[in-house]
Write a protein that holds these residues in place. Structure first.
Motif, PDB file in Angstrom:
ATOM      1  N   VAL A  46      18.195   6.259  57.641  1.00  0.00           N
ATOM      2  CA  VAL A  46      17.335   5.968  56.486  1.00  0.00           C
ATOM      3  C   VAL A  46      17.163   7.216  55.629  1.00  0.00           C
ATOM      4  CG1 VAL A  46      14.984   5.359  55.801  1.00  0.00           C
ATOM      5  CG2 VAL A  46      16.151   4.049  57.585  1.00  0.00           C
ATOM      6  N   ARG A  47      17.016   8.356  56.266  1.00  0.00           N
ATOM      7  CA  ARG A  47      16.900   9.600  55.492  1.00  0.00           C
ATOM      8  C   ARG A  47      18.174   9.837  54.677  1.00  0.00           C
ATOM      9  NH1 ARG A  47      12.695  13.032  56.416  1.00  0.00           N
ATOM     10  NH2 ARG A  47      11.427  12.737  58.316  1.00  0.00           N
ATOM     11  N   ARG A  48      19.347   9.650  55.316  1.00  0.00           N
ATOM     12  CA  ARG A  48      20.603   9.863  54.606  1.00  0.00           C
ATOM     13  C   ARG A  48      20.774   8.836  53.482  1.00  0.00           C
ATOM     14  NH1 ARG A  48      22.701  10.609  59.847  1.00  0.00           N
ATOM     15  NH2 ARG A  48      23.681   8.543  59.771  1.00  0.00           N
ATOM     16  N   LEU A  49      20.355   7.600  53.741  1.00  0.00           N
ATOM     17  CA  LEU A  49      20.446   6.553  52.725  1.00  0.00           C
ATOM     18  C   LEU A  49      19.666   6.932  51.476  1.00  0.00           C
ATOM     19  CD1 LEU A  49      20.964   3.537  51.764  1.00  0.00           C
ATOM     20  CD2 LEU A  49      18.746   3.036  52.821  1.00  0.00           C
ATOM     21  N   LEU A  50      18.421   7.327  51.661  1.00  0.00           N
ATOM     22  CA  LEU A  50      17.570   7.641  50.515  1.00  0.00           C
ATOM     23  C   LEU A  50      18.043   8.909  49.808  1.00  0.00           C
ATOM     24  CD1 LEU A  50      14.113   6.699  52.090  1.00  0.00           C
ATOM     25  CD2 LEU A  50      15.422   5.412  50.395  1.00  0.00           C
ATOM     26  N   ASP A  51      18.552   9.883  50.577  1.00  0.00           N
ATOM     27  CA  ASP A  51      19.125  11.085  49.954  1.00  0.00           C
ATOM     28  C   ASP A  51      20.322  10.719  49.093  1.00  0.00           C
ATOM     29  OD1 ASP A  51      17.260  12.770  51.087  1.00  0.00           O
ATOM     30  OD2 ASP A  51      18.534  13.364  52.789  1.00  0.00           O
ATOM     31  N   ARG A  52      21.176   9.824  49.616  1.00  0.00           N
ATOM     32  CA  ARG A  52      22.388   9.423  48.892  1.00  0.00           C
ATOM     33  C   ARG A  52      22.029   8.667  47.611  1.00  0.00           C
ATOM     34  NH1 ARG A  52      27.502   8.459  51.074  1.00  0.00           N
ATOM     35  NH2 ARG A  52      29.009   8.218  49.371  1.00  0.00           N
ATOM     36  N   LEU A  53      20.933   7.928  47.624  1.00  0.00           N
ATOM     37  CA  LEU A  53      20.496   7.174  46.448  1.00  0.00           C
ATOM     38  C   LEU A  53      19.736   8.042  45.444  1.00  0.00           C
ATOM     39  CD1 LEU A  53      19.275   3.841  48.122  1.00  0.00           C
ATOM     40  CD2 LEU A  53      21.430   4.248  46.905  1.00  0.00           C
ATOM     41  N   PRO A  56       8.875  15.980  51.857  1.00  0.00           N
ATOM     42  CA  PRO A  56       8.974  16.837  53.054  1.00  0.00           C
ATOM     43  C   PRO A  56       7.861  16.547  54.071  1.00  0.00           C
ATOM     44  CG  PRO A  56       9.275  18.132  51.058  1.00  0.00           C
ATOM     45  CD  PRO A  56       8.843  16.774  50.615  1.00  0.00           C
ATOM     46  N   SER A  57       6.749  16.041  53.591  1.00  0.00           N
ATOM     47  CA  SER A  57       5.617  15.780  54.492  1.00  0.00           C
ATOM     48  C   SER A  57       5.834  14.550  55.363  1.00  0.00           C
ATOM     49  CB  SER A  57       4.333  15.604  53.681  1.00  0.00           C
ATOM     50  OG  SER A  57       4.457  14.500  52.788  1.00  0.00           O
ATOM     51  N   PHE A  58       6.828  13.729  55.071  1.00  0.00           N
ATOM     52  CA  PHE A  58       7.062  12.512  55.840  1.00  0.00           C
ATOM     53  C   PHE A  58       7.753  12.865  57.155  1.00  0.00           C
ATOM     54  CE2 PHE A  58       6.774   8.429  53.183  1.00  0.00           C
ATOM     55  CZ  PHE A  58       5.672   8.902  52.501  1.00  0.00           C
ATOM     56  N   THR A  59       7.085  12.538  58.243  1.00  0.00           N
ATOM     57  CA  THR A  59       7.614  12.805  59.573  1.00  0.00           C
ATOM     58  C   THR A  59       8.535  11.653  60.011  1.00  0.00           C
ATOM     59  OG1 THR A  59       5.786  11.688  60.680  1.00  0.00           O
ATOM     60  CG2 THR A  59       5.493  14.033  60.150  1.00  0.00           C
ATOM     61  N   ASP A  60       9.159  11.816  61.170  1.00  0.00           N
ATOM     62  CA  ASP A  60       9.991  10.750  61.715  1.00  0.00           C
ATOM     63  C   ASP A  60       9.156   9.494  61.967  1.00  0.00           C
ATOM     64  OD1 ASP A  60      12.132  12.426  61.575  1.00  0.00           O
ATOM     65  OD2 ASP A  60      12.313  12.777  63.733  1.00  0.00           O
ATOM     66  N   ILE A  76       8.435   3.033  57.701  1.00  0.00           N
ATOM     67  CA  ILE A  76       9.202   2.481  56.582  1.00  0.00           C
ATOM     68  C   ILE A  76      10.214   1.459  57.088  1.00  0.00           C
ATOM     69  CG2 ILE A  76      10.920   3.050  54.811  1.00  0.00           C
ATOM     70  CD1 ILE A  76       9.438   5.717  54.416  1.00  0.00           C
ATOM     71  N   ILE A  77      10.883   1.771  58.189  1.00  0.00           N
ATOM     72  CA  ILE A  77      11.867   0.839  58.747  1.00  0.00           C
ATOM     73  C   ILE A  77      11.195  -0.467  59.169  1.00  0.00           C
ATOM     74  CG2 ILE A  77      13.483   0.472  60.650  1.00  0.00           C
ATOM     75  CD1 ILE A  77      14.009   3.528  60.583  1.00  0.00           C
ATOM     76  N   ASP A  78      10.039  -0.360  59.823  1.00  0.00           N
ATOM     77  CA  ASP A  78       9.303  -1.568  60.231  1.00  0.00           C
ATOM     78  C   ASP A  78       8.902  -2.404  59.018  1.00  0.00           C
ATOM     79  OD1 ASP A  78       9.489  -1.084  62.937  1.00  0.00           O
ATOM     80  OD2 ASP A  78       7.590   0.014  63.051  1.00  0.00           O
ATOM     81  N   LYS A  79       8.424  -1.733  57.993  1.00  0.00           N
ATOM     82  CA  LYS A  79       8.019  -2.458  56.780  1.00  0.00           C
ATOM     83  C   LYS A  79       9.218  -3.088  56.086  1.00  0.00           C
ATOM     84  CE  LYS A  79       3.967   0.484  55.784  1.00  0.00           C
ATOM     85  NZ  LYS A  79       2.962  -0.587  55.808  1.00  0.00           N
ATOM     86  N   ALA A  80      10.378  -2.456  56.202  1.00  0.00           N
ATOM     87  CA  ALA A  80      11.572  -2.967  55.519  1.00  0.00           C
ATOM     88  C   ALA A  80      12.127  -4.209  56.212  1.00  0.00           C
ATOM     89  CB  ALA A  80      12.640  -1.879  55.461  1.00  0.00           C
ATOM     90  N   LEU A  81      12.181  -4.202  57.529  1.00  0.00           N
ATOM     91  CA  LEU A  81      12.865  -5.281  58.251  1.00  0.00           C
ATOM     92  C   LEU A  81      11.929  -6.213  59.007  1.00  0.00           C
ATOM     93  CD1 LEU A  81      15.895  -3.257  59.676  1.00  0.00           C
ATOM     94  CD2 LEU A  81      15.637  -4.394  57.463  1.00  0.00           C
TER      95      LEU A  81
END
Length: 318
Positions: A282-289, A295-299, A305-310
């Motif tokens: 997800v981090r790589r996805l958003l970076d690519r977009l 920076p304050s967002f932890t794992d 975010i993943i739970d909210k998405a799917l």
């Protein structure tokens, strides 16, 4: 000056002729009455049959005039009725929805649509219901689906703060969770992730995501059959506009213009996501977009975010 005088006289003559034609019945009746009256005054020995006949002629002219006037009034009434019908039809172009009617209207709109245009805040209901259900219908019916999603920009802290304040004005939502800037950003990021995830699993799905810097007060869902306008408070009345109404076309243009002023993400460049995406994906996805996480967002935040998405839950479930 010399040319305008004949033109004015000509117009007056045309108006006089038109008036005479419109009132021919009355003119005939008056003319007959005057002629008979003068003859009766000038000739005291006029035959009574002539007078009676003239009287009948005058009465006939008056009756004809009355019938003509009645026809004119009926025509006016029909014209007025047609105008009233059109006015009522225009008023009926917007149908109000409340309670369970809103969910039912969304369900009907999803059944056969080949496109869905959304404009709103963070797209919570879109992720929980609209997007997955539209994808399922497209799979069942083996047809293509186009979705255009317009939400607030999670990278714009000001608009996220404005939206959080707006949502907090009415108290906690149906899920009793408070709206904060952090929650707002997570919800918006989740919609981007959800759109990418679903796009990668249905080849016939075309998804565009647009990020706006304006916090909306209304939510718009437009399908092939109708436009549904809702508010974040489900207790308030919602609106439904059928496709064959002018207002539907107006909003097609309005929503297009809104997207034109927003930032469009190119999901074709998205990193491939697993069925159960990882934090790093997800981090790589958003970076690519071009939409990197703060920076304050932890794992753990990324996991949210993943739970909210799917696994988003319908915020307006009964």
């Amino acid at each position: 000056m010399t040319s305008s005088a004949p033109q004015g006289a000509g117009r007056r003559l045309e108006e006089a002729i038109a008036w005479a034609v419109r009132n021919l019945d009355g003119i005939v009746a008056i003319a007959v009455a005057l002629v008979v009256g003068l003859m009766d005054v000038l000739n005291q020995n006029m035959d009574d049959n002539v007078v009676s006949g003239a009287t009948l002629l005058v009465l006939a002219a008056l009756v004809y005039g009355s019938l003509t006037e009645r026809r004119r009034r009926m025509a006016d009434i029909r014209a007025a009725s047609a105008g009233t019908s059109r006015a009522i039809e225009d008023l009926a172009m917007v149908r109000t929805l409340s309670g369970a009617e809103v969910a039912l209207a969304h369900e009907r709109a999803r059944r056969t649509t080949t496109r869905w245009v959304f404009k709103g805040g963070t797209g919570t209901y879109l992720r929980a219901v609209t997007l997955p259900e539209c994808v399922l219908e497209a799979q069942r019916q083996r047809r293509s689906l186009t979705m255009k999603i317009d939400i607030i920009n999670p990278a714009d802290e000001q608009v996220c703060a404005a939206y959080a304040r707006f949502r907090s004005t009415f108290g906690p939502g149906p899920d009793d969770a408070q709206w904060t800037v952090e929650r707002t950003r997570k919800e918006a990021y989740a919609t981007v992730v959800a759109a990418s995830w679903h796009r990668q699993r249905l080849d016939t799905l075309e998804v565009d995501v647009h990020l706006s810097s304006v916090a909306p007060a209304l939510r718009f869902d437009l399908s092939d059959s109708c436009l549904i306008i809702t508010q974040d408070d489900p207790s308030r009345v919602s609106l439904c506009v059928e496709r064959d109404r002018p207002l539907y076309d107006y909003y097609v243009t309005e929503l297009h213009q809104s997207r034109e002023q927003a930032v469009k993400l190119d999901l074709r460049e998205a990193v491939r996501l697993a069925d159960e995406p990882t934090v790093d994906e997800v981090r790589r996805l958003l970076d690519r977009l071009g939409l990197p996480l703060p920076p304050s967002f932890t794992d753990r935040d990324v996991g949210d975010i993943i739970d909210k998405a799917l696994r988003a839950e319908n915020p307006y479930r009964g």
